[in-house]
Motif scaffolding. Structure first.
Motif, PDB file in Angstrom:
ATOM      1  N   ALA A  61      73.362  21.021 -26.081  1.00 33.25           N
ATOM      2  CA  ALA A  61      74.541  20.762 -26.406  1.00 33.25           C
ATOM      3  C   ALA A  61      75.230  18.558 -26.236  1.00 33.25           C
ATOM      4  CB  ALA A  61      75.287  20.690 -24.570  1.00 33.25           C
ATOM      5  N   MET A  62      75.888  18.229 -27.007  1.00 30.78           N
ATOM      6  CA  MET A  62      76.389  16.731 -26.772  1.00 30.78           C
ATOM      7  C   MET A  62      76.810  16.332 -26.255  1.00 30.78           C
ATOM      8  SD  MET A  62      73.653  16.689 -28.618  1.00 30.78           S
ATOM      9  CE  MET A  62      73.376  14.683 -29.644  1.00 30.78           C
ATOM     10  N   PRO A  63      77.431  15.051 -25.741  1.00 28.91           N
ATOM     11  CA  PRO A  63      78.216  14.242 -24.738  1.00 28.91           C
ATOM     12  C   PRO A  63      79.106  14.415 -25.510  1.00 28.91           C
ATOM     13  CG  PRO A  63      76.056  13.198 -24.784  1.00 28.91           C
ATOM     14  CD  PRO A  63      75.926  14.408 -26.155  1.00 28.91           C
ATOM     15  N   ILE A  64      80.965  14.131 -24.832  1.00 31.95           N
ATOM     16  CA  ILE A  64      81.917  15.008 -24.711  1.00 31.95           C
ATOM     17  C   ILE A  64      82.095  14.072 -24.174  1.00 31.95           C
ATOM     18  CG2 ILE A  64      82.634  16.732 -23.767  1.00 31.95           C
ATOM     19  CD1 ILE A  64      84.678  17.829 -25.435  1.00 31.95           C
ATOM     20  N   ASP A  65      83.522  13.235 -24.613  1.00 34.38           N
ATOM     21  CA  ASP A  65      84.217  11.906 -24.237  1.00 34.38           C
ATOM     22  C   ASP A  65      85.493  12.576 -22.788  1.00 34.38           C
ATOM     23  OD1 ASP A  65      87.043   9.559 -23.657  1.00 34.38           O
ATOM     24  OD2 ASP A  65      85.063   9.093 -24.603  1.00 34.38           O
ATOM     25  N   LEU A  66      84.843  11.622 -21.666  1.00 33.99           N
ATOM     26  CA  LEU A  66      85.395  12.000 -20.803  1.00 33.99           C
ATOM     27  C   LEU A  66      87.223  12.255 -20.693  1.00 33.99           C
ATOM     28  CD1 LEU A  66      83.525   9.943 -17.764  1.00 33.99           C
ATOM     29  CD2 LEU A  66      83.591  12.528 -18.270  1.00 33.99           C
ATOM     30  N   SER A  67      87.516  11.485 -21.558  1.00 36.36           N
ATOM     31  CA  SER A  67      89.478  11.926 -21.776  1.00 36.36           C
ATOM     32  C   SER A  67      89.823  12.835 -22.155  1.00 36.36           C
ATOM     33  CB  SER A  67      89.611  10.873 -23.091  1.00 36.36           C
ATOM     34  OG  SER A  67      89.145  10.289 -23.841  1.00 36.36           O
ATOM     35  N   ASN A  68      88.253  13.804 -23.152  1.00 34.82           N
ATOM     36  CA  ASN A  68      89.156  15.357 -23.687  1.00 34.82           C
ATOM     37  C   ASN A  68      88.795  16.242 -22.763  1.00 34.82           C
ATOM     38  OD1 ASN A  68      89.482  13.709 -26.224  1.00 34.82           O
ATOM     39  ND2 ASN A  68      87.566  13.778 -26.548  1.00 34.82           N
ATOM     40  N   LEU A  69      88.424  15.852 -21.061  1.00 31.11           N
ATOM     41  CA  LEU A  69      88.142  17.155 -20.011  1.00 31.11           C
ATOM     42  C   LEU A  69      88.834  16.472 -18.838  1.00 31.11           C
ATOM     43  CD1 LEU A  69      84.362  16.020 -20.063  1.00 31.11           C
ATOM     44  CD2 LEU A  69      85.285  18.295 -21.142  1.00 31.11           C
ATOM     45  N   ALA A  70      89.903  18.337 -18.927  1.00 33.42           N
ATOM     46  CA  ALA A  70      90.138  17.989 -17.537  1.00 33.42           C
ATOM     47  C   ALA A  70      89.580  19.141 -16.656  1.00 33.42           C
ATOM     48  CB  ALA A  70      91.296  18.774 -18.008  1.00 33.42           C
ATOM     49  N   PHE A  71      89.759  18.457 -15.035  1.00 32.83           N
ATOM     50  CA  PHE A  71      89.082  19.269 -14.281  1.00 32.83           C
ATOM     51  C   PHE A  71      90.307  20.948 -14.207  1.00 32.83           C
ATOM     52  CE2 PHE A  71      89.343  21.101  -9.455  1.00 32.83           C
ATOM     53  CZ  PHE A  71      87.749  21.077  -9.435  1.00 32.83           C
ATOM     54  N   LEU A  72      89.400  21.881 -13.510  1.00 34.60           N
ATOM     55  CA  LEU A  72      90.163  23.012 -13.415  1.00 34.60           C
ATOM     56  C   LEU A  72      89.809  23.815 -11.618  1.00 34.60           C
ATOM     57  CD1 LEU A  72      88.311  25.861 -15.437  1.00 34.60           C
ATOM     58  CD2 LEU A  72      90.451  25.102 -16.130  1.00 34.60           C
ATOM     59  N   ASP A  73      91.183  23.496 -11.569  1.00 37.26           N
ATOM     60  CA  ASP A  73      91.609  23.948 -10.078  1.00 37.26           C
ATOM     61  C   ASP A  73      91.661  25.160  -9.302  1.00 37.26           C
ATOM     62  OD1 ASP A  73      93.709  26.007 -11.633  1.00 37.26           O
ATOM     63  OD2 ASP A  73      95.279  24.599 -10.480  1.00 37.26           O
TER      64      ASP A  73
END
Length: 101
Positions: A61-73
């Motif tokens: 697994a390679m790093p992905i930019d934080l702007s492309n991730l969203a928290f799951l409630d």
């Protein structure tokens, strides 16, 4: 600035080749602004054989930019993260539900 996403958070990918996939953050790289998510952005790496490792082509697994991730409630929907004070402590909360994380 406090981290909105931390190790162990369940997230969903908003953009890129793995858009829509969900996973758990295994590592955060704050200086690079990236995170490693289990099973997301997987790349094949050629590994040399060692005494402990068989070697060959192995997925990583390679790093992905934080702007492309969203928290799951708790409802399983993508949410933004906010901060507020509760009992004199700064806590993170999901903006969709208002629940503390």
């Amino acid at each position: 600035m406090a981290a909105k996403l931390k190790k162990g958070d369940k997230v969903v990918v908003l953009a890129g080749k793995d858009k829509g996939k969900e996973g758990e953050i295994t590592q955060v790289l704050p200086k690079a602004g990236k995170a490693v998510v289990d099973g997301i952005n997987v790349s094949i790496r050629h590994q040399r054989q060692t005494q402990t490792n068989q070697g060959g082509r192995q997925p990583k697994a390679m790093p992905i930019d934080l702007s492309n991730l969203a928290f799951l409630d708790k409802n399983g929907k993508a949410s933004r993260v906010g901060f507020r004070e509760e009992d004199g402590k700064k806590v993170r909360f999901a903006k969709t539900t208002g629940d503390a994380i």
